[in-house]
Every structure is written in C-alpha cells, then in structure tokens.
Design an enzyme around this catalytic site. Structure first.
Site, PDB file in Angstrom:
ATOM      1  N   ARG A  40       0.831  -1.205   0.000  1.00 13.96           N
ATOM      2  CA  ARG A  40       0.000   0.000   0.000  1.00 13.96           C
ATOM      3  C   ARG A  40       0.864   1.253   0.000  1.00 13.96           C
ATOM      4  O   ARG A  40       0.567   2.230  -0.677  1.00 13.96           O
ATOM      5  CB  ARG A  40      -0.945   0.009   1.197  1.00 13.96           C
ATOM      6  CG  ARG A  40      -2.012   1.070   1.071  1.00 13.96           C
ATOM      7  CD  ARG A  40      -2.899   1.155   2.275  1.00 13.96           C
ATOM      8  NE  ARG A  40      -2.138   1.435   3.476  1.00 13.96           N
ATOM      9  CZ  ARG A  40      -2.669   1.619   4.675  1.00 13.96           C
ATOM     10  NH1 ARG A  40      -3.980   1.530   4.830  1.00 13.96           N
ATOM     11  NH2 ARG A  40      -1.910   1.869   5.715  1.00 13.96           N
ATOM     12  N   ASP A  77     -12.951  -2.961  -3.550  1.00 14.95           N
ATOM     13  CA  ASP A  77     -13.817  -2.444  -2.501  1.00 14.95           C
ATOM     14  C   ASP A  77     -15.252  -2.444  -3.009  1.00 14.95           C
ATOM     15  O   ASP A  77     -15.474  -2.413  -4.213  1.00 14.95           O
ATOM     16  CB  ASP A  77     -13.402  -1.031  -2.091  1.00 14.95           C
ATOM     17  CG  ASP A  77     -13.992  -0.680  -0.727  1.00 14.95           C
ATOM     18  OD1 ASP A  77     -13.430  -1.116   0.284  1.00 14.95           O
ATOM     19  OD2 ASP A  77     -15.046  -0.016  -0.692  1.00 14.95           O
ATOM     20  N   TYR A 154     -23.999   4.342   2.052  1.00 17.12           N
ATOM     21  CA  TYR A 154     -22.768   5.137   1.880  1.00 17.12           C
ATOM     22  C   TYR A 154     -23.006   6.312   0.929  1.00 17.12           C
ATOM     23  O   TYR A 154     -22.474   7.412   1.132  1.00 17.12           O
ATOM     24  CB  TYR A 154     -21.623   4.264   1.355  1.00 17.12           C
ATOM     25  CG  TYR A 154     -21.053   3.344   2.415  1.00 17.12           C
ATOM     26  CD1 TYR A 154     -20.112   3.817   3.330  1.00 17.12           C
ATOM     27  CD2 TYR A 154     -21.457   2.023   2.521  1.00 17.12           C
ATOM     28  CE1 TYR A 154     -19.592   2.990   4.318  1.00 17.12           C
ATOM     29  CE2 TYR A 154     -20.941   1.186   3.496  1.00 17.12           C
ATOM     30  CZ  TYR A 154     -20.009   1.673   4.396  1.00 17.12           C
ATOM     31  OH  TYR A 154     -19.501   0.858   5.370  1.00 17.12           O
TER      32      TYR A 154
END
Ligand code: CP3
Length: 354
Positions: A40, A77, A154
């Site tokens: 990452r 995701d 969301y």
C-alpha cells in the site's frame, strides 16, 4: 482453462463431499499483514492498490503465500460502483471512506445511470483476469459486490454512519425515490458481477453489511427484494461449472429462511447466530459460511483452536460448511493467530467428513 487443483471451497458451497472443511477469511488481504502495508505504501494509497490490476493481484495473493487458504478473494472495494457513478470516492486516514458528492436530492438520484463494468470499472475486470492467470488453478477466485441497500447508505450518508439518519429518512419519507436508487444499484451490481464472472470469478459474494440495521419489514422491502433481483440476474454457470452465490447480511440471522428462498447457494453468518441452529433452519436448501467472532483472533492460539472446534461441532457431520470469520479480520490481529485459526480448521475438520 487451467484445472482447479483445490476445489473444496466450490464443492462445499454446493454441499458436495469434501475431505476437510474449506476456509478463507473476509478481508484476508489487509492491514494485519506487514507485506500488505508495504504494498500500500508503494501504491501511495488504498485506491491506488485497487486501481492497478498488477498491484491488486499482488495483494490478493499475499495471504495465500502465508496460509493454506482454500479461496482467494478479489482485492477491491464495494464502493467502486458509486465511485464509477461519479460520487468521487476518497479515503481519509483513520476515517474510512468518503464521497465528495453524496446523493441527497431527487435530482441527484434521477441523474444516476447504471454503470457499464467494461468501461467505468474495467480496472476491476482486468484485476480479475490477472488474478485468475496468476492463481493458475491453485484455489478458486471469489468476486464480490456490496448489496444495493449497503451501497445506498454510503451514497446518501457520504461515508460511514452510526445511525443511517439520512438514508432512513429517505426510506421512510420518500420510499419510491429510495426504490429508484436501489433499482439502479441492483442493475449495476448484476452487470458488475456478471463481468467479474466472465473475467474468471468462480463464486461471488454480496456484502449486505448494513442489512441488519433495518426493521423486519424494511429488510424485506429494501434489501432482500434487491438481493433476489440480483440472484435472478446473475450468470449461474461459466466454464462448464456452477458459479455459487453467497449472500451475507450482517445482523441477518433472523432472516435466514427468507434469504434461502432467493435461490442463492450459500448464506454467510455473523457470529451472533449458532451455526448448528442455522443449519437446522435452512436444511439442505443452502450451504453456510462462517462464523467465528473475528475478535477471538486476539486470544491465544489454544483458545482460537477450541473455538474452531466448537463451531465445527455445532455444524456437525457432512459437507455444506465453508469456515470463515463472522466479519472481516481486523488490522490489529497477529498474523500468527490467523495462521493458527486456518490450521485448526483443516486439522480438526476431517472427522466430520467421510
Ligand atoms: O476480503 C477481502 O480481502 C477483499 C477486499 C475487500 C476490501 N473491502 C478491502 C479493503 C472487501 C471484500 C471489502 C468490502 C467492503 N468495503 C465492505 C463490505 C465488507 C464488510 O466489511 O462488511 C465495506 C462496508 C467496505 C467499505 C470500506 N472500505 C470501509 C468501511 C473501509 C475502511 C475500513 C477501515 O477500517 O478504515 C474500506 C477500506 C478497505 N477496504 C481496506 C481494505 C483492505 C482498508 C484500506 C487501507 O488499506 O487503508
């Protein structure tokens, strides 16, 4: 197509005989692994990892290098769909996901279009192809998406929420508008998952992370109904094999019978349900996935092993169980404890299979 060397995960989802109970972990590629944190860092940030198929492949394979897992899950995701719809996804350190342009008004929702996975989300489709190639038949690859209701929370809240105030307000004040949003999302999820299946995903899971925040009747009207629409719209066979669908509603233990009626092959359980009782309720209609409390991974390895033994015993004899955590592994877990968990599933489960 390369032949699968280990297919016990797919076999268990179809309730076919296996030698030992297969196991994987939600969020198995993640921050508890130092090699993930290093990747990452190199990518710059989390979306940099998701957006680069070679890097997404690299982190997908990291937990498989460490542990004898029975499945790989695409590294991505659930919020890629709203991002592709133009909401502007970003992550702020320690704060979770956020959207620059949440949907709040009728005009915002009427302007949304069903996403085309082959243009707007081609980086995910490319990641699936790359991972399949690199797995080279080692274990099956799981594709995934968020549920329409979970994605809607969301999109409306603009990020994570404790009480879903805005989303619930819309659900109760403007149910027809909420249905319009959920329908665009359901059609996007179908196209997205079918693109993942065509690219090589061998099973798919829907994360309905916030379904359990709904009332009994609202769950059926605003979440389950769209899970059903998706179950009907998915490609169910590819490369000459059944592509099993796993539905995971966190906090959904009281709705298992209704979920089994959707036609999914398997249901994911969180840790609040007894897996033996769940099995008695759904019978042979679906396989079950789960369901150890992920926080037990903070305990010592002997305690983890005892808990694995108790869950295997509760499920009992025969196939139809995919071992997993009841939710994602957390960043603070010691990787050695994750290893003890996975080994315990294989060691202790052969006695439950012929
Ligand atoms: O399971 C896997 O290994 C596949 C990868 C995966 C991720 N997110 C990677 C990720 C999957 C399947 C997801 C799904 C997801 N994303 C869900 C549903 C699953 C669930 O947990 O119920 C949800 C609600 C999201 C949205 C999301 N993405 C949140 C809330 C966060 C922040 C979490 C936090 O603790 O900060 C993310 C970021 C995210 N997705 C990370 C990973 C590895 C951490 C990002 C980082 O590296 O900093």
């Amino acid at each position: 197509m390369t032949e699968l060397k280990n297919d016990r995960f797919l076999r268990a989802l179809l309730r076919e005989p296996v030698d030992v109970t297969p196991v994987w972990m939600m969020r198995q590629a993640g921050r508890y692994l130092p090699e993930y944190r290093a990747s990452r860092e190199r990518a710059g940030d989390f979306m940099g990892l998701c957006g680069n198929p070679d890097m997404a492949c690299e982190v997908t394979l990291q937990p498989l290098e460490r542990y004898p897992l029975d499945a790989a899950i695409l590294f991505s995701d659930i919020l890629t769909i709203p991002d592709a719809m133009g909401l502007g996804l970003y992550f702020e350190a320690g704060e979770g996901p956020k959207f620059r342009k949440p949907v709040r008004t009728e005009a915002d929702i009427r302007a949304l279009k069903v996403t085309d996975p082959n243009t707007d989300l081609s980086y995910v489709v490319d990641a699936v192809k790359t991972i399949r190639r690199e797995l080279n038949g080692r274990v099956p690859l799981i594709g995934f998406s968020g549920s329409p209701w979970t994605l809607a929370t969301y999109m409306i809240e603009g990020g994570s929420s404790r009480d879903f105030r805005r989303a619930k307000q819309m659900l109760y004040n403007q149910p027809e508008l909420m249905h319009q949003l959920l329908d665009v999302l359901a059609r996007s999820v179908i196209a997205y998952l079918n693109a993942q299946i065509r690219a090589g995903a061998q099973a798919v899971q829907i994360f309905d992370t916030w379904g359990g925040a709904l009332s009994h009747s609202a769950y059926q009207e605003f979440s389950l109904r769209y899970l059903q629409q998706i179950a009907h719209g998915l490609l169910r066979e590819h490369e000459g094999r059944r592509v099993p669908l796993i539905l995971f509603t966190k906090g959904g233990g009281q709705w298992l019978e209704l979920m089994a009626d959707t036609g999914a092959e398997a249901l994911g359980l969180d840790w609040t349900t007894d897996i033996g009782q769940a099995r008695a309720r759904v019978g042979t209609r679906v396989a079950l996935q789960g369901n150890m409390d992920p926080t037990i991974l903070y305990a010592k390895p002997e305690r983890i092993r005892a808990e694995v033994g108790a869950i295997l015993n509760a499920y009992g004899q025969g196939s139809g169980h995919v071992f997993n955590l009841g939710h994602g592994i957390t960043p603070e877990v010691d990787p050695e404890h994750a290893g003890a968990f996975i080994r315990a599933v294989h060691d202790l489960s052969s006695q439950y299979h012929e």
